[in-house]
Design a protein around this motif. Structure first.
Motif, PDB file in Angstrom:
ATOM      1  N   LEU A 189       0.845  -1.102  -0.003  1.00 23.81           N
ATOM      2  CA  LEU A 189       0.038   0.229   0.010  1.00 23.81           C
ATOM      3  C   LEU A 189       0.902   1.070  -0.004  1.00 23.81           C
ATOM      4  O   LEU A 189       0.604   2.132  -0.962  1.00 23.81           O
ATOM      5  CB  LEU A 189      -0.843  -0.012   1.379  1.00 23.81           C
ATOM      6  N   ALA A 190       2.009   1.176   0.836  1.00 25.96           N
ATOM      7  CA  ALA A 190       2.790   2.472   0.889  1.00 25.96           C
ATOM      8  C   ALA A 190       3.382   2.626  -0.390  1.00 25.96           C
ATOM      9  O   ALA A 190       3.548   3.788  -0.838  1.00 25.96           O
ATOM     10  CB  ALA A 190       3.710   2.094   2.260  1.00 25.96           C
ATOM     11  N   ALA A 191       3.858   1.609  -0.972  1.00 27.24           N
ATOM     12  CA  ALA A 191       4.673   1.836  -2.106  1.00 27.24           C
ATOM     13  C   ALA A 191       3.961   2.351  -3.371  1.00 27.24           C
ATOM     14  O   ALA A 191       4.522   2.856  -4.457  1.00 27.24           O
ATOM     15  CB  ALA A 191       5.367   0.277  -2.421  1.00 27.24           C
ATOM     16  N   ARG A 192       2.602   2.227  -3.141  1.00 23.58           N
ATOM     17  CA  ARG A 192       1.681   2.765  -4.091  1.00 23.58           C
ATOM     18  C   ARG A 192       0.916   4.066  -3.760  1.00 23.58           C
ATOM     19  O   ARG A 192      -0.046   4.446  -4.198  1.00 23.58           O
ATOM     20  CB  ARG A 192       0.793   1.754  -4.678  1.00 23.58           C
ATOM     21  N   GLY A 193       1.502   4.804  -2.504  1.00 28.93           N
ATOM     22  CA  GLY A 193       0.850   5.784  -2.110  1.00 28.93           C
ATOM     23  C   GLY A 193      -0.465   5.679  -1.809  1.00 28.93           C
ATOM     24  O   GLY A 193      -1.233   6.649  -1.642  1.00 28.93           O
ATOM     25  N   MET A 194      -0.891   4.515  -1.156  1.00 27.97           N
ATOM     26  CA  MET A 194      -2.047   4.320  -0.867  1.00 27.97           C
ATOM     27  C   MET A 194      -2.590   4.130   0.762  1.00 27.97           C
ATOM     28  O   MET A 194      -3.565   3.800   1.142  1.00 27.97           O
ATOM     29  CB  MET A 194      -2.812   3.002  -1.591  1.00 27.97           C
ATOM     30  N   ALA A 195      -1.515   4.256   1.404  1.00 31.27           N
ATOM     31  CA  ALA A 195      -1.574   3.789   2.850  1.00 31.27           C
ATOM     32  C   ALA A 195      -2.611   4.668   3.670  1.00 31.27           C
ATOM     33  O   ALA A 195      -3.047   4.206   4.424  1.00 31.27           O
ATOM     34  CB  ALA A 195       0.012   4.085   3.438  1.00 31.27           C
ATOM     35  N   ALA A 196      -2.845   5.782   3.025  1.00 35.23           N
ATOM     36  CA  ALA A 196      -3.999   6.683   3.942  1.00 35.23           C
ATOM     37  C   ALA A 196      -5.327   6.220   3.567  1.00 35.23           C
ATOM     38  O   ALA A 196      -6.124   7.073   3.936  1.00 35.23           O
ATOM     39  CB  ALA A 196      -3.423   8.109   3.638  1.00 35.23           C
ATOM     40  N   ARG A 197      -5.316   5.643   2.375  1.00 31.06           N
ATOM     41  CA  ARG A 197      -6.693   5.313   1.789  1.00 31.06           C
ATOM     42  C   ARG A 197      -7.424   4.012   1.776  1.00 31.06           C
ATOM     43  O   ARG A 197      -8.168   3.647   1.090  1.00 31.06           O
ATOM     44  CB  ARG A 197      -6.694   5.624   0.349  1.00 31.06           C
ATOM     45  N   VAL A 198      -6.942   3.417   2.877  1.00 30.56           N
ATOM     46  CA  VAL A 198      -7.474   2.205   3.271  1.00 30.56           C
ATOM     47  C   VAL A 198      -8.866   2.062   3.547  1.00 30.56           C
ATOM     48  O   VAL A 198      -9.231   2.860   4.395  1.00 30.56           O
ATOM     49  CB  VAL A 198      -6.400   1.214   4.191  1.00 30.56           C
ATOM     50  N   LEU A 199      -9.541   1.176   3.180  1.00 29.37           N
ATOM     51  CA  LEU A 199     -11.139   0.914   3.545  1.00 29.37           C
ATOM     52  C   LEU A 199     -11.103   0.651   4.791  1.00 29.37           C
ATOM     53  O   LEU A 199     -10.387  -0.188   5.491  1.00 29.37           O
ATOM     54  CB  LEU A 199     -11.755  -0.156   2.586  1.00 29.37           C
ATOM     55  N   ASP A 200     -12.289   0.956   5.494  1.00 25.00           N
ATOM     56  CA  ASP A 200     -12.742   0.394   6.766  1.00 25.00           C
ATOM     57  C   ASP A 200     -12.886  -1.273   6.702  1.00 25.00           C
ATOM     58  O   ASP A 200     -13.710  -1.473   5.732  1.00 25.00           O
ATOM     59  CB  ASP A 200     -13.795   1.158   7.316  1.00 25.00           C
TER      60      ASP A 200
END
Lengths: 131, 111, 99
Positions: free
Chosen positions: C64-75
């Motif tokens: 997730l982090a490597a794709r810039g998505m760490a802050a957008r994880v679904l509940d």
């Protein structure tokens, strides 16, 4: 043909193996490699199921002719599985429907399962190997 | 790849002597392979070799020994469909020797 | 059973096939490009959220982090690190990788 057949692993443990095939036959090497692994596994007297879902159902089509692309026609090899005592072949109904295929289009006798039946079959395996 | 020349014709084989191009197979190359394997070809040998070629044409694989034995038994009778008979014909293994003479590729999973 | 998916749900059907065949109570771990499915706003978000009622959904944090998505994880999605990945594999009797 394998002289390995004479070998006994000594354990006598029979596990439920599922080989899950989800790829069309020639675009990648998965289908052929999967088939070879199944044939080798047959030497070890395990409980083997072969499952075809998604594009994997295309592997079993009748009337495949590979001369023009100069690769081996391993669709014929599925008919040898019976002689290897591999008799549990399953295809996914939804995958067949999505591709306009019926059992009559396939080179071997199979059992057609619904997605729920397939899910349960997968859940009861000891080992699932995906190709 | 090594080449073998028999009666003016070239045949390509792999490092272990298996024929590369199945369609090149004929009785000359079979006899040559048999000499290499120190097998004296009799009618019984030819029966197995021809059976293997038919099996390959139908299924595109060389059968495992267990499968070969069973299939031979079905076609040629129980006195031939057993390990003792097949190993008498091909002492170093029907897998290795009979397939080679039949021009089939090296068996899958054979160590 | 643990199911592992590594391909983007907007590129391939492997996540969909996996969700159709995972039985209730199974775990699904999203890794590599499959982690996009576990983030908000994507086409697969609704599917993941619906599936999380019956399945335990995990996503690999480093991917997730490597794709810039760490802050957008679904509940409802549990983020694990590599050690968590190993624990998941060890905890389950069998494992299926949806290639």
């Amino acid at each position: 043909m394998s002289d390995m057949d004479e070998m006994d692993d000594g354990s006598g443990i029979v596990k439920k193996f599922m080989f899950l095939n989800r790829k069309a036959p020639h675009g990648t090497v998965y289908a052929l490699e999967g088939l070879e692994v199944v044939l080798i596994t047959a030497a070890f007297d395990q409980d083997v199921s072969m499952v075809f879902t998604d594009d994997g159902v295309y592997q079993l089509l009748k009337g495949i002719d590979t001369k023009g692309i100069e690769v081996k026609d391993f669709s014929k090899t599925y008919r040898a599985l019976d002689g290897y005592d591999i008799e549990k072949l399953y295809v996914d109904q939804a995958s067949m429907d999505a591709r306009g295929l019926t059992e009559d289009d396939l080179i071997v006798d199979v059992t057609v399962l619904s997605v729920d039946e397939m899910a349960n079959l997968m859940a009861e395996q000891d080992v699932v190997i995906s190709f | 790849m090594p080449m073998v020349n028999i009666a003016g014709k070239d045949y390509e084989v792999d490092e272990e002597g298996y024929l590369i191009d199945l369609s090149q197979w004929n009785e000359d190359i079979a006899k040559y392979m048999a000499v290499e394997e120190k097998v004296d070809l009799t009618e019984g040998h030819w029966e197995v070799v021809n059976f293997l070629r038919e099996y390959y044409a139908e299924y595109q694989i060389a059968p495992a020994v267990r499968v070969l034995t069973k299939a031979i038994g079905k076609k040629l009778g129980p006195d031939k469909g057993n390990n003792k008979y097949l190993y008498e014909l091909f002492p170093y293994g029907p897998a290795k020797q009979a397939c080679k003479i039949a021009g089939l590729p090296k068996p899958t999973g054979c160590i | 059973m643990l199911h592992i998916v590594n391909k983007s749900a907007t590129d391939r059907g492997s996540l969909e096939s996996c969700l159709a065949m995972a039985t209730k109570g199974s775990a699904v771990l999203l890794i590599e490009d499959a982690v996009y499915a576990a983030t908000t706003g994507g086409a697969a978000a609704a599917k993941i959220q619906a599936a999380s009622a019956d399945l335990k959904i995990y996503a690999l944090g480093p991917d997730l982090a490597a794709r810039g998505m760490a802050a957008r994880v679904l509940d409802g999605v549990n983020v694990v690190d590599y050690a968590g990945f190993v624990d998941l594999v060890a905890e389950h009797k069998s494992c299926q990788s949806w290639l």
